[in-house]
Enzyme design. Structure first.
Site: not given
Lengths: 608, 179
Positions: A81, A143-144, A193, A505
């Site tokens: 993502e 969940f999640q 949802k 760097m």
């Protein structure tokens, strides 16, 4: 619910701006029919002119993905993502439009975080849509489930948690309005949802967004503009500092007009590069930590700084106590909280840059700055001697050679996207950016892994452009999985890995400030050519400067994304360098005693 | 560099979930300690008012104000520090009080115009509304008697006079729409 395994057919349907729903059969009786929240999401995206979204499905956003079926909006399936957020960001930076990314709840949403923060620090307009567990489960550690509005509160311009289908359309419209107006920025909309599944009516003619507390447009007063014009008339050694705002506000023509009327030379911030053409005689180049020595010296000697759409970042100013002490300062900036934040200014003009310059220019007296410009040009004279470009060939391939030759071979016309590190600074120093949105780079947050996905977004925004990614071997591996997205989506990029086998760097800082202790900076890399070929893409390798033209030609001829592994000098240093916190003119310069100066480079056009 | 002092901000916000969190986050991010914070609804529906006291210098105060304005749900910010605003705070103080000490404590409360709102054989609960200084004063006087429990609301503040700055803002024209 549909089965999880049946993915919607992702068909690319070209669409015009804005109204994409006219004439399509399933859109009958649209004003009265109720729609699911998920369908409303796409309806609003289409009405906002969104043509492509970047995302990754998951349980809590499945209704929205299900409703994507047969929509005239392209979806790019990323591999992580974070890539979706960077792609949306790259799309936004290349086009000036709002970039859109999608993710599911919990880990999907948290994976967006670095990309959102990157967009926030560089004022990039993004709308990020995340799924959330059903409202009845909020706060239950389902969940999640994750409080993503809480997580992203400090890294978004604004965010929303939407729990009702009827709130989806007005919220998304607000989100787009906020993202693109004023100082742009990312807006996150978290949708439960159950809200995606519930139905609601959607007005065919939405009311105008009204946010009583949001005032994106500021206008400086006529008196302040006149005071600014008086300072400009009185200055002997004025400088314009051109920042990202020039590009965001599309104010390059106004900047050019101001310069042509006054003869004032222009220094750019990293993100301001391209806002003023690099080959213009009054373009000085980049300022700041790795800016050109003459620019930083000129800033310290100037008696007036005209800062346009920049924010006096610490990488630009060095030690604030000694920064441009002889100079009066005019600051034009859309975000009033940036005025007098780091540097106290004499005239603070809170305003939209293009409009402010348009109102300022007629007040400014026509003038020239010839002696001052001659003085700055004299400052440049010993810099060529320190430029690796002009040093004799010693058989080693320097990153600066690669960038310079890319500039030469692309005739300075490519859209350049860089990652973060040494190669980023070399790109800024050696490529000459002629136009706005030609350079896309993570300036504020300094996000490694940004370049590859951001370039994919940029390429989709500007399909006609030749897009080059300049990336280090470290940063490339932070998002190399998106090569797979490149292959699947048929996105053609040219990737130049500046491979020095180090986190360059950091290694440079270790060399300067940590007595050469290279703790955790050497990289044992995979064979990048094989890695790229494993994706069905073109992999090339260059170890000598004379191989560059052929490799570039092959990359350009490749029908798919081509990656060139440039094996460059391992322990090269980005010069000049202002150590963090040092005075701006306390620069570490490339030593001159290495070798004698070569008058011309085989690739140089002759100009310094 | 100006010196730091206690400053009072009045922040008018839309009454929506998460708004207080956004306001407080500005201060948290900069590691300021908030001395006092009160929030409640106002005479207008869906608008709440936050009174916030924090120790900052002039420059920090100006930047905080500008940053508060960047929050989408913030309608109007007043830094009333230098305006001599009306400031009030409510305190409930539970103090030990026996048959012998009770009259003396009540006498002290009377001087402060505090009211006893609960009396038991061994304790008193006293209510006082006043400036934070005045409440500090009563607490100091009661401390020797033995304070059992103490709660203060934090300051609420209001500008003097007939003006309502928020009205000017809300009656103004809506912001320009983006192109």
């Amino acid at each position: 619910m549909t089965k999880a395994g049946t993915s919607p057919k992702i068909e690319q349907v070209p669409t015009g701006h804005g109204d994409s729903s006219s004439g399509s059969a399933p859109e009958h009786a649209r004003s009265t029919t109720k729609r699911t929240g998920a369908e409303i999401v796409w309806e609003v995206l289409a009405s906002e002119g969104v043509e492509v979204v970047f995302g990754y499905p998951g349980g809590a956003i499945m209704p929205i993905y299900n409703a994507l079926h047969q929509r005239p909006i392209r979806h790019v399936l990323v591999r992580h993502e974070q890539g979706a957020a960077h792609m949306a960001d790259g799309y936004a930076r290349a086009s000036g439009r709002v970039g859109v990314c999608l993710a599911t709840s919990g880990p999907g949403a948290t994976n967006l975080v670095t990309g959102i923060a990157t967009a926030m620090l560089d004022s990039s307009p993004l709308v990020c849509i995340t799924g959330q567990v059903p409202a009845s489960l909020l706060g239950s550690d389902a969940f999640q489930e994750l409080d993503i509005t809480g997580v992203t509160l400090p890294i978004t311009k604004h965010n929303y948690l939407v729990t009702r289908a009827e709130d989806i359309a007005p919220t998304l419209r607000e989100a787009f309005f906020i993202a693109r107006s004023g100082r742009p920025g990312p807006v996150l909309v978290d949708i439960t949802k159950d809200a995606q599944q519930a139905t609601a009516a959607i007005e065919p003619r939405p009311p105008a967004v009204r946010l009583p507390g949001y005032r994106p447009a500021h206008h400086p007063s006529a008196e302040d503009l006149t005071r600014a014009a008086e300072l400009i008339a009185a200055a002997e050694r004025p400088l314009i500092l051109a920042g990202h705002g020039i590009i965001k506000a599309e104010a390059s023509p106004q900047l050019m007009e101001l310069v042509e009327k006054t003869g004032i030379p222009v220094a750019s911030t990293l993100l301001g590069l391209g806002g003023f053409p690099a080959t213009h005689p009054l373009s000085l180049g980049m300022m700041g930590m790795h800016g050109e020595a003459w620019v930083n010296t000129a800033i310290q000697e100037s008696d007036l700084l005209i800062a346009l759409g920049m924010r006096f970042d610490d990488r630009v100013t060095g030690n604030l106590k000694t920064y441009a002490r002889k100079a009066r300062k005019i600051h034009v900036e859309i975000d009033p909280s940036e005025l007098n934040k780091n540097v106290q200014v004499d005239v603070a003009l809170a305003g939209e840059l293009r409009r402010t310059l348009t109102e300022l220019i007629p007040r400014v007296a026509r003038r020239t700055c010839t002696p001052w410009v001659q003085h700055i040009n004299a400052l440049k004279s010993n810099s060529a001697a320190r430029d690796i470009q002009y040093m004799p060939h010693n058989g080693r391939l320097h990153a600066a050679h690669v960038i310079h030759d890319l500039w030469w071979l692309t005739r300075g016309k490519a859209l350049m996207v860089t990652d973060v590190g040494q190669h980023q600074m070399w790109e800024a120093q050696y490529y000459r950016h002629e136009r706005p949105r030609q350079l896309i780079t993570s300036g504020g947050l300094g996000t490694m892994g940004f370049a590859l996905p951001a370039a994919m977004g940029a390429r989709l925004a500007q399909p006609g452009e030749e897009v080059w990614v300049v990336v280090g071997d470290g940063g490339f591996q932070m998002s190399a999985a998106e090569l797979s997205t490149c292959a699947q989506e048929g996105i053609k990029l040219h990737v130049a890995i500046i491979n020095n086998g180090y986190l360059g760097m950091v290694r440079q800082l270790q060399q300067f400030f940590y007595e050469n202790r290279y703790t955790a900076t050497p990289l044992r890399n995979p064979d990048f050519v094989k890695l790229v070929e494993a994706h069905g893409l073109t992999g090339l390798r260059v170890t000598r400067r004379e191989e560059i033209p052929d490799a570039v030609a092959q990359a350009r001829a490749s029908p798919c994304t081509a990656v060139i592994d440039f094996r460059v000098e391992q322990e090269d240093i980005v010069y000049p360098m202002v150590p963090a916190g040092a005075n701006l003119d306390e620069m570490i310069r490339r030593p001159q005693d290495e070798s004698e100066v070569c008058a011309t480079s085989p690739w140089s056009s002759g100009a310094v | 560099m100006s010196t730091s002092l206690q400053r009072t901000f009045i922040v008018h916000v839309e009454d929506r979930p998460g708004v207080l969190n956004r306001v407080i986050s500005l201060f948290r991010r900069r590691a300021y300690n908030i001395d006092s914070l009160t929030v409640a609804r106002t005479e207008r529906p869906s608008i709440s008012r936050i009174t916030l006291v924090v120790v900052v210098d002039d420059r920090e105060a100006r930047l905080l104000e500008a940053n508060l304005y960047k929050l989408i749900n913030v309608l109007y910010v007043e830094d009333v520090t230098h305006q001599g605003p009306l400031v009030r705070e409510l305190a409930l103080i539970k103090v030990k009080a026996t048959e012998e000490t009770r009259p003396q404590i009540l006498q002290v409360c009377d001087v402060f115009r505090a009211r006893a709102i609960d009396v038991t054989p061994s304790a008193l609960v006293v209510e006082l509304t006043g400036t934070p200084d005045k409440i500090d004063g009563l607490i100091e006087v009661l401390r020797p008697s033995g304070i059992i429990e103490l709660v203060r609301t934090g300051a609420v503040a209001m500008e003097r006079g007939a003006r309502s700055p928020l009205a000017d803002v809300l009656d103004a024209a809506p912001p320009e729409q983006a192109a």
